[in-house]
Design an enzyme around this catalytic site. Structure first.
Site, PDB file in Angstrom:
ATOM      1  N   ASN A   1       0.879  -1.175   0.000  1.00 53.09           N
ATOM      2  CA  ASN A   1       0.000   0.000   0.000  1.00 53.09           C
ATOM      3  C   ASN A   1       0.915   1.223   0.000  1.00 53.09           C
ATOM      4  O   ASN A   1       1.422   1.633   1.040  1.00 53.09           O
ATOM      5  CB  ASN A   1      -0.889  -0.040   1.252  1.00 53.09           C
ATOM      6  CG  ASN A   1      -1.897   1.098   1.285  1.00 53.09           C
ATOM      7  OD1 ASN A   1      -1.874   1.990   0.443  1.00 53.09           O
ATOM      8  ND2 ASN A   1      -2.770   1.062   2.278  1.00 53.09           N
TER       9      ASN A   1
ATOM     10  N   ARG B   1      -2.493  -2.005  -3.605  1.00 51.42           N
ATOM     11  CA  ARG B   1      -3.685  -1.181  -3.455  1.00 51.42           C
ATOM     12  C   ARG B   1      -3.545   0.003  -4.410  1.00 51.42           C
ATOM     13  O   ARG B   1      -2.535   0.712  -4.380  1.00 51.42           O
ATOM     14  CB  ARG B   1      -3.777  -0.679  -2.014  1.00 51.42           C
ATOM     15  CG  ARG B   1      -4.996   0.172  -1.788  1.00 51.42           C
ATOM     16  CD  ARG B   1      -5.085   0.634  -0.362  1.00 51.42           C
ATOM     17  NE  ARG B   1      -6.326   1.346  -0.157  1.00 51.42           N
ATOM     18  CZ  ARG B   1      -6.700   1.851   0.999  1.00 51.42           C
ATOM     19  NH1 ARG B   1      -5.936   1.710   2.058  1.00 51.42           N
ATOM     20  NH2 ARG B   1      -7.847   2.487   1.116  1.00 51.42           N
TER      21      ARG B   1
ATOM     22  N   HIS C   1     -12.474   3.103  -0.359  1.00 52.65           N
ATOM     23  CA  HIS C   1     -12.449   2.075   0.706  1.00 52.65           C
ATOM     24  C   HIS C   1     -13.073   0.769   0.209  1.00 52.65           C
ATOM     25  O   HIS C   1     -13.646   0.006   0.995  1.00 52.65           O
ATOM     26  CB  HIS C   1     -13.243   2.515   1.959  1.00 52.65           C
ATOM     27  CG  HIS C   1     -12.666   3.674   2.700  1.00 52.65           C
ATOM     28  ND1 HIS C   1     -13.445   4.721   3.142  1.00 52.65           N
ATOM     29  CD2 HIS C   1     -11.401   3.959   3.088  1.00 52.65           C
ATOM     30  CE1 HIS C   1     -12.693   5.597   3.772  1.00 52.65           C
ATOM     31  NE2 HIS C   1     -11.437   5.154   3.758  1.00 52.65           N
TER      32      HIS C   1
ATOM     33  N   ARG D   1     -11.134  15.890   6.465  1.00 60.61           N
ATOM     34  CA  ARG D   1     -11.925  16.263   5.286  1.00 60.61           C
ATOM     35  C   ARG D   1     -13.298  16.770   5.712  1.00 60.61           C
ATOM     36  O   ARG D   1     -13.901  16.224   6.636  1.00 60.61           O
ATOM     37  CB  ARG D   1     -12.118  15.067   4.345  1.00 60.61           C
ATOM     38  CG  ARG D   1     -10.833  14.517   3.749  1.00 60.61           C
ATOM     39  CD  ARG D   1     -11.156  13.479   2.676  1.00 60.61           C
ATOM     40  NE  ARG D   1      -9.970  12.783   2.249  1.00 60.61           N
ATOM     41  CZ  ARG D   1      -9.756  11.477   2.471  1.00 60.61           C
ATOM     42  NH1 ARG D   1     -10.661  10.740   3.112  1.00 60.61           N
ATOM     43  NH2 ARG D   1      -8.657  10.922   2.045  1.00 60.61           N
TER      44      ARG D   1
ATOM     45  N   GLU E   1      -8.149  -4.705   5.086  1.00 61.03           N
ATOM     46  CA  GLU E   1      -8.020  -4.148   3.738  1.00 61.03           C
ATOM     47  C   GLU E   1      -6.940  -4.857   2.934  1.00 61.03           C
ATOM     48  O   GLU E   1      -6.858  -4.683   1.725  1.00 61.03           O
ATOM     49  CB  GLU E   1      -7.745  -2.642   3.824  1.00 61.03           C
ATOM     50  CG  GLU E   1      -8.884  -1.937   4.566  1.00 61.03           C
ATOM     51  CD  GLU E   1      -8.826  -0.432   4.502  1.00 61.03           C
ATOM     52  OE1 GLU E   1      -9.058   0.115   3.421  1.00 61.03           O
ATOM     53  OE2 GLU E   1      -8.548   0.198   5.547  1.00 61.03           O
TER      54      GLU E   1
END
Ligand code: AMP
Length: 398
Positions: A7, A92, A181, A242, A383
């Site tokens: 990742n 990823r 996601h 965010r 993940e």
């Protein structure tokens, strides 16, 4: 076969070495400050006290991957005897656009298509590509597979993914909601039905991935019908840094009144907003600690966060046509039992109830009362495993 899951961020690189015989993580680590003075490397072999940690400048992702491979094969503190044990690398990748509806083997052609999507997420996409190229250069014989954050959401219907702007922007520029996601939502969509005695293809879920970045998805029979992030991860819930949803006219108004340009504006909305903009830090724990000391703005930030999650759950209960389960996952969803209880508290009028005795950290599974109209679950997300599973499936066909 062992799969190396990568990742890559703009200045960081996380990795896990997963043994697919039993899907166990053998080793994992993190390289931070790549290309910046003081690159930090940390590696450990799970289930042992083997560890490697040092600070040594690394100019780019290729140097970082070389360090990862050195650590993995280190005689004393490594996890494997030689690189031959690594069957493939799974990466990823932020954006698959509409090109990639599922994971893909990296070839000259697919890499070009991944590069063509850079404008949709320049910083992350470039970093992900750097990770792929680094593996290609350091391990030229190993296959690489790209697993996209957006792919799981590609089943959304037009009514959910089109914005109400002139259609030519979708046709010409592919402006639409993509969602992110994806590996987390996909993993949870696979796991959750098992806990409520349902089949994955006969199950309606509202999945709440609540971490530093947060998104909800509405999933019907294993397929996403709506999700809260948009063209970029900026849309939707209030997050660590965010803003989430806001009236786009706010941008012009602030820019006109401050002289900020659009890049500064988007940087502010992505990096200095959410909890970080309203309160003491981007971290829910810090915000909660401040709220506990009586900080009114911190309390308001938590309320805004909670209310936004509640509103999306209400909307997604409509999107799925009456959910079988609401699932909490990721940093806040897995750990902050009070945050989950507060969110569900707003759904009491619908007969959704959390059982305080089951709402315990580390307790995976159903956390609602027996008579709750919608089951509520807390599950740990993963993940990396979906990346390793896809990589294995794709390289097994070669
Ligand atoms: P993630 O991005 O999934 O790693 O999640 C990070 C978020 O999870 C941060 O806002 C953390 O404050 C929050 N978090 C992690 N552990 C806890 C905890 N024990 N209690 C409350 N929030 C937590």
């Amino acid at each position: 076969m062992k799969i190396l899951v990568i990742n890559a961020g703009s200045s960081s690189l996380k990795y896990q070495l997963i043994d697919m015989d039993d899907e166990s993580v053998k080793a994992k680590g993190l390289v931070e400050r790549i290309g910046i003075e003081g690159t930090h490397f940390k590696h450990n072999v799970l289930g042992t006290d083997k560890e490697i940690e040092f600070t040594r400048n690394m100019a780019d992702h290729t140097e970082a991957i070389a360090a990862v491979l050195e650590a993995l094969t280190d005689k004393e503190n490594g996890a494997i005897a030689s690189l031959d044990e690594i069957g493939a690398c799974g990466h990823r990748v932020l954006h698959g656009g509409e090109t990639f509806k599922e994971s893909a083997l990296v070839t000259e052609e697919s890499l070009k298509e991944i590069e063509a999507l850079i404008p949709l997420g320049p910083l992350h996409q470039r970093a992900n590509i750097a990770g792929i190229k680094a593996c290609q250069s350091v391990m030229p014989t190993k296959p690489n597979v790209a697993v996209f954050d957006t792919a799981f959401h590609q089943t959304m219907p037009k009514k959910a993914f089109l914005y109400g702007v002139p259609y030519k922007y979708y046709k010409d520029l592919k402006v639409r909601r993509y969602g992110f996601h994806g590996t987390s939502h996909r993993f949870i969509a696979g796991e959750a039905p098992k806990y409520i005695g349902k089949a994955a293809d006969d199950c309606k879920l509202i999945i709440c991935h609540l971490g530093n970045g947060s998104s909800l998805s509405a999933v019907v029979n294993g397929k996403v019908v709506d999700t809260s992030m948009g063209l970029t991860p900026l849309e939707g819930l209030l997050m660590g840094s965010r803003s989430g949803d806001l009236d786009p006219a706010v941008l012009e108004y602030i820019m006109d009144n401050t002289g900020m340009d659009i890049h500064q504006m988007l940087n502010m909305l992505n990096k200095q907003s959410g909890f970080a903009g309203l309160s003491v830090s981007s971290d829910m724990r810090d915000v909660k600690a401040a709220a506990a000391k009586g900080d009114e703005l911190a309390k308001a930030a938590v309320d805004i966060w909670t209310y936004r999650v509640q509103k999306y759950i209400g909307a997604y209960n409509v999107a799925v046509g009456g959910a079988d389960a609401i699932v909490f996952t990721a940093g806040i969803g897995e750990n902050d039992t009070q945050a989950c209880a507060d969110v569900i508290g707003g759904l009491a009028f619908m007969g959704v109830k959390i059982d305080p005795a089951k709402n315990v950290r580390g307790n995976a599974g159903v956390i609602s009362t027996d008579d709750s109209t919608i089951k509520v679950l807390r599950l740990s997300t993963n993940e990396e495993l979906p990346i390793a599973r896809d990589t294995l499936a794709i390289v097994s066909r070669l």
